[in-house]
Scaffold this motif. Structure first.
Motif, PDB file in Angstrom:
ATOM      1  N   SER A  67      10.253  -0.939  -5.742  1.00  0.00           N
ATOM      2  CA  SER A  67      10.299  -2.236  -6.164  1.00  0.00           C
ATOM      3  C   SER A  67      10.843  -2.090  -7.229  1.00  0.00           C
ATOM      4  CB  SER A  67       9.196  -3.425  -6.084  1.00  0.00           C
ATOM      5  OG  SER A  67       8.013  -2.633  -6.987  1.00  0.00           O
ATOM      6  N   GLY A  68      11.588  -3.452  -8.025  1.00  0.00           N
ATOM      7  CA  GLY A  68      12.356  -3.803  -9.364  1.00  0.00           C
ATOM      8  C   GLY A  68      11.118  -4.161 -10.622  1.00  0.00           C
ATOM      9  N   LYS A  69       9.935  -4.626  -9.925  1.00  0.00           N
ATOM     10  CA  LYS A  69       9.352  -5.657 -10.694  1.00  0.00           C
ATOM     11  C   LYS A  69       7.939  -4.819 -10.243  1.00  0.00           C
ATOM     12  CE  LYS A  69      10.643  -9.214 -13.137  1.00  0.00           C
ATOM     13  NZ  LYS A  69      10.997  -8.482 -14.277  1.00  0.00           N
ATOM     14  N   GLY A  70       7.203  -4.965 -10.540  1.00  0.00           N
ATOM     15  CA  GLY A  70       4.958  -4.972 -10.972  1.00  0.00           C
ATOM     16  C   GLY A  70       5.408  -6.024  -9.829  1.00  0.00           C
ATOM     17  N   GLY A  71       3.692  -5.557  -8.891  1.00  0.00           N
ATOM     18  CA  GLY A  71       2.864  -7.202  -8.620  1.00  0.00           C
ATOM     19  C   GLY A  71       3.677  -8.012  -7.267  1.00  0.00           C
ATOM     20  N   VAL A  72       4.698  -7.273  -7.141  1.00  0.00           N
ATOM     21  CA  VAL A  72       5.437  -7.598  -5.975  1.00  0.00           C
ATOM     22  C   VAL A  72       4.766  -7.203  -4.134  1.00  0.00           C
ATOM     23  CG1 VAL A  72       7.229  -8.294  -6.758  1.00  0.00           C
ATOM     24  CG2 VAL A  72       6.963  -5.825  -5.155  1.00  0.00           C
ATOM     25  N   GLY A  73       3.449  -6.772  -4.363  1.00  0.00           N
ATOM     26  CA  GLY A  73       2.964  -6.166  -3.543  1.00  0.00           C
ATOM     27  C   GLY A  73       3.229  -4.937  -2.903  1.00  0.00           C
TER      28      GLY A  73
END
Ligand SMILES: Nc1ncnc2c1ncn2[C@@H]1O[C@H](COP(=O)(O)OP(=O)(O)O)[C@@H](O)[C@H]1O
Ligand SMILES: [Mg+2]
Ligand SMILES: [Zn+2]
Ligand SMILES: [Zn+2]
Lengths: 366, 111
Positions: A107-113
């Protein structure tokens, strides 16, 4: 008594059955095995490229119907089998030689699951009958030990100094979290990241696996670089939420894999919408379908959309992901569908990717 | 996403005494003079990452420099360990194809 039917007649009849993912008939794909004819009774194996095949029941039914139509056939028995196809090897046969497919979940970002999706996909693939491993490479926040309820477990190694993964819920697990006391926040620096990930890829006794899923750290940093340089990845799956901020970074992750020629199997949109548990009405909190835009742009399929479901959080915290904790829930069903889509895309990619290049050069100085 | 067939390698081999050969999936064959390949090493030690300026001193590269080991990198390139003990350069297939020294490719590049 009617004349006995021949193997060739059966194969001819089965040519009408097509695998919709591979877009070819099952006979030319070599899926039909061990045909047995006992007067009017016909039986054979249908050997698919993944046990998680989303259309296996339809294919089986198609086979039965096609053969039953033949004159002289009174009974048809089809047994579903699978033999997971391997990634075309590429020079580095020494890295993860017993693992048929290594799939990066990014994923590009953290916290997206991402970790939640990885854990549930791993279990769904395992439930279908595949041999599955999960390697948590998230140096910033390894969460796999918590999700599988194995926090603080110690790793063992073999006599020849290979690390043994843990067994949990039927899959093999290894996490960067097992290496550090989880109360101390460890900050891994570039060279260390490289070293640890290389060890995970080269010094672990995974045994034979159909799928090894890698839970990558978010973004496109040192860890990703080491992974793409060390192992010939079979494919990558990109996780994003529908929000613009997440999509922008998902695009960057996608471009990175494209650059290093890792096949992108597809995009999964997580926390896509909110389905009311009582009335089933769907509320689109963010703009649903944002991932579709990237998919169109890069010609990459959307593998599925996962709703916001508070049960996902609870089961994740309790150490048993929802696919196992609540297998009959709608969310678990969605994860299983996505796992089938990932496995199907993987088979297609393995079939269409070029054969392994021959890179062995022993330089001769004259 | 389809593979770009002109960047897919079928085989890498020694093409004569001082050349590395690459046969591509589309049938094209490239041949690289090996010292020239060493001089063009694209790694960060040899080429300034920001300015693109060459940092290599050609005179310091031995005339008989040659590969000691060639290994695949991921799915996208090769790493060459050189006899002058330089080993940090990754030659991506994309780079190799776009630097094919044959007449046809270099003409195409100019146009
Ligand atoms: N579909 C979902 N619905 C609700 N909560 C979710 C969903 N997917 C993930 N979460 C929750 O979001 C948080 C972040 O998920 P996590 O998998 O750790 O993200 P990442 O690995 O991308 O950092 C966790 O608390 C997780 O339980
Ligand atoms: Mg995570
Ligand atoms: Zn260099
Ligand atoms: Zn050329």
């Amino acid at each position: 008594m009617a004349q006995s039917i021949s193997e060739q007649e059966i194969l001819n009849a089965l040519k009408v059955v097509k695998d919709p993912d591979l877009n070819r008939d099952i006979v030319s794909l070599g899926f039909v095995k061990k045909i047995k004819i006992d007067q009017g009774k016909v039986s054979f194996d249908l050997e698919l490229t993944t046990p998680a095949c989303p259309v296996k029941e339809e294919l089986k039914k198609g086979c039965e119907e096609a053969v039953r139509k033949l004159p002289g056939v009174s009974h048809v028995a089809v047994e579903l089998k699978s033999h997971v196809s391997s990634r075309p090897q590429f020079g580095q046969t020494t890295v993860l030689p017993q693992v048929r497919n290594v799939i990066a979940v990014a994923s590009g970002k953290g916290g997206v699951g991402k970790s939640t999706v990885t854990a549930n996909l791993a279990l769904a693939l395992s439930d279908s009958g595949a041999k599955v491993g999960l390697l948590d490479c998230d140096i910033y926040g390894p969460s796999i030990p918590t999700m599988f309820g194995v926090r603080g477990k110690k790793l063992e190694s073999t006599v020849d100094q290979k690390i043994l993964p843990l067994k949990a819920c039927g899959i093999s697990l290894l996490s960067i979290g097992f290496l550090s006391d989880d109360k101390t926040a460890v900050i891994w620096r570039g060279p260390m990241v490289h070293q640890i990930i290389q060890q995970f890829l080269t010094r672990v006794e995974w045994g034979e696996l159909d799928y090894l899923l890698l839970d990558l750290p978010p973004g496109t940093g040192d860890a990703q670089l080491t992974i793409t340089q060390t192992v010939a990845l079979s494919g990558a799956v990109i996780i994003t939420t529908p929000q613009e901020v997440s999509l922008i970074d998902a695009r960057k992750a996608l471009v990175m894999f494209e650059k290093v020629k890792v096949p992108i199997l597809g995009i999964i949109e997580n926390m896509s919408y909110f389905g009311c548990a009582k009335c089933g009405e769907v509320a689109e909190i963010f703009k649903r379908g944002g991932a579709q835009k990237i998919g169109d742009e890069y010609k990459v399929p959307i593998l599925g959309e996962i709703p916001i479901d508070p049960h996902i959080v609870v089961t994740g915290d309790d150490g048993l992901p929802i696919v196992r904790a609540e297998p009959d829930s709608l969310t678990a069903k969605i994860y299983r569908m996505i796992a089938g889509a990932v496995a199907a895309r993987m088979s297609v990619s393995n079939l269409t990717l070029s054969e392994a290049a021959s890179l062995n050069v022993q330089w001769q100085n004259k | 996403m389809a593979e770009q067939i002109n960047e897919v390698v079928e085989k890498i081999f020694q093409a004569g005494e001082r050349a590395l050969g690459v046969r591509w999936k589309d049938g094209h064959e490239s041949s690289y003079e090996i010292r020239d390949l060493r001089l063009k090493c694209p790694c960060a030690t040899c080429v300034d990452e920001w300015t693109g300026e060459k940092r290599i001193n050609e005179k310091q590269i031995p005339a008989d420099v040659h590969p000691i080991q060639i290994e695949g990198v991921g799915r996208y390139g090769i790493r060459i360990r050189w006899s002058d003990s330089h080993a940090t350069g990754i030659y991506t297939f994309e780079w190799l194809r776009s630097h094919c020294p044959c007449g046809r490719c270099s003409r195409q590049l100019k146009n």
